[in-house]
Write a protein that holds these residues in place. Structure first.
Motif, PDB file in Angstrom:
ATOM      1  N   ASP A   1      -3.037   6.224  -5.579  1.00 34.96           N
ATOM      2  CA  ASP A   1      -2.861   5.543  -4.288  1.00 34.96           C
ATOM      3  C   ASP A   1      -2.913   6.536  -3.132  1.00 34.96           C
ATOM      4  O   ASP A   1      -2.479   6.237  -2.025  1.00 34.96           O
ATOM      5  CB  ASP A   1      -1.545   4.767  -4.267  1.00 34.96           C
TER       6      ASP A   1
ATOM      7  N   GLU B   1      -3.783  -0.363   0.206  1.00 38.97           N
ATOM      8  CA  GLU B   1      -2.385   0.041   0.107  1.00 38.97           C
ATOM      9  C   GLU B   1      -2.291   1.424  -0.512  1.00 38.97           C
ATOM     10  O   GLU B   1      -3.047   1.760  -1.415  1.00 38.97           O
ATOM     11  CB  GLU B   1      -1.615  -0.967  -0.753  1.00 38.97           C
TER      12      GLU B   1
ATOM     13  N   GLN C   1      -6.668  -6.474  -1.160  1.00 38.84           N
ATOM     14  CA  GLN C   1      -5.637  -5.772  -0.401  1.00 38.84           C
ATOM     15  C   GLN C   1      -5.123  -4.549  -1.153  1.00 38.84           C
ATOM     16  O   GLN C   1      -4.643  -3.591  -0.536  1.00 38.84           O
ATOM     17  CB  GLN C   1      -4.479  -6.732  -0.093  1.00 38.84           C
TER      18      GLN C   1
END
Length: 349
Positions: free
Chosen positions: A129, A322, A318
């Motif tokens: 991430d 993130e 989405q």
């Protein structure tokens, strides 16, 4: 802009971030990412731009050279073979190793890595991430999907021309031959002129019947999104896969098939599918598995529609937006500090 701008913007908390590029390569939103933008000449020989970059480095002594992409440009491939800073890092905007002695690290998300032996550089391994993407600045309202009453399955292939490899086109032929329902391959290309599109048409029609092929030139972004929205499924090319094309497809809830492998440019697709919690059978390890998965998806309407419903209801796109963009700057600063400590002069006792 879509894949690297958030990490660069976050890095400004720890660095002065200076962009060097031609004026046409950056827009207003792109300029806002950087502390400064130095424009390189577009109407002069390449060597003059390289001289400007060299003079900047000699004058300001940057701690880091970071190249979001190496490839697709004589400028970037030339700069990747120049020593301009003590620490030089390549990102994976065009994902492959550089084999350059002047690139010290390649920055790669951990789940994108594949086989470390494929890289000549040391690895700056970001968490998965650690490089969240940004939605396209051109995204607008998506028109309702058109109903497909033709009885044929429409398969979108959003790809630059260079990714349409012989092995991928061979897989398309096998999918057509094995599918129990008629399929149409929609090649939605980016780049290329009329001559290259005509050549693509000739090559594709040597493998696939005319009634099973549609070739579309580059479209304005929202027209392209609308085109994808009207498809039943998509195929990601291989061995060199997609990134933005997958984000675009998942934006409209379009299920698809991809192939993974040991090279990072093969690995990204499958990792993106897994980040979005897509079923594992949509990520093939071999060309044979790829054909099997595509035929299954094309021949099972209920399964396709269930996937599409899940993708839209859970807004899975989405997940690509993130993350922790600040991690990149933190890790680069650690490398800078470590390098300075290693080269600091020893104090006398």
């Amino acid at each position: 802009m879509r894949t690297h701008s958030r990490t660069l913007l976050a890095a400004r908390a720890r660095f002065d971030v200076v962009a060097m590029c031609s004026p046409s390569a950056i827009g207003k939103a792109g300029r806002e990412v950087f502390d400064r933008v130095i424009e390189l000449p577009e109407d002069k020989p390449l060597v003059e731009g390289l001289a400007m970059i060299r003079e900047f480095a000699e004058r300001e002594c940057p701690d880091v050279l970071y190249m979001p992409s190496v490839g697709m440009s004589l400028l970037t491939t030339s700069v990747s073979n120049m020593r301009l800073a003590p620490l030089q890092i390549a990102g994976l905007g065009h994902p492959a190793t550089t084999h350059s002695d002047c690139i010290d690290y390649v920055s790669v998300e951990d789940d994108y890595l594949g086989d470390p032996a494929c890289f000549s550089e040391a690895l700056l391994r970001l968490p998965k991430d650690g490089q969240p993407y940004r939605p396209s600045q051109l995204m607008g309202t998506i028109a309702p999907r058109k109903k497909n009453a033709s009885g044929r399955v429409h398969i979108g292939i959003a790809s630059s021309l260079m990714k349409l490899s012989p092995s991928f086109l061979s897989a398309c032929k096998q999918i057509l031959e094995r599918s129990k329902v008629p399929v149409v391959f929609h090649f939605v290309t980016s780049g290329g002129d009329i001559a290259t599109l005509m050549h693509l048409r000739r090559v594709v029609l040597s493998l696939l019947p005319r009634q099973s092929v549609e070739i579309t030139a580059a479209l304005p972004y929202m027209n392209y999104i609308g085109y994808l929205n009207d498809m039943d499924m998509f195929l990601s090319p291989f061995p060199f896969g997609n990134t933005n094309g997958i984000v675009d497809a998942f934006t409209v809830g379009l299920p698809g098939v991809c192939k993974t492998g040991r090279e990072v440019f093969e690995r990204i697709d499958g990792a993106m599918f897994m980040r979005a919690y897509m079923p594992g059978w949509l990520v093939a390890d071999t060309a044979e598995e790829y054909v099997d998965a595509a035929v299954r998806l094309a021949n099972n309407r209920e399964e396709r529609e269930a996937l599409r419903k899940y993708m839209l209801e859970k807004n899975i796109v989405q997940r690509f937006f993130e993350g922790r963009p600040e991690v990149f700057g933190e890790m680069v600063l650690d490398l800078v500090d470590k390098q300075k400590a290693e080269h600091a002069p020893l104090r006398k006792a």
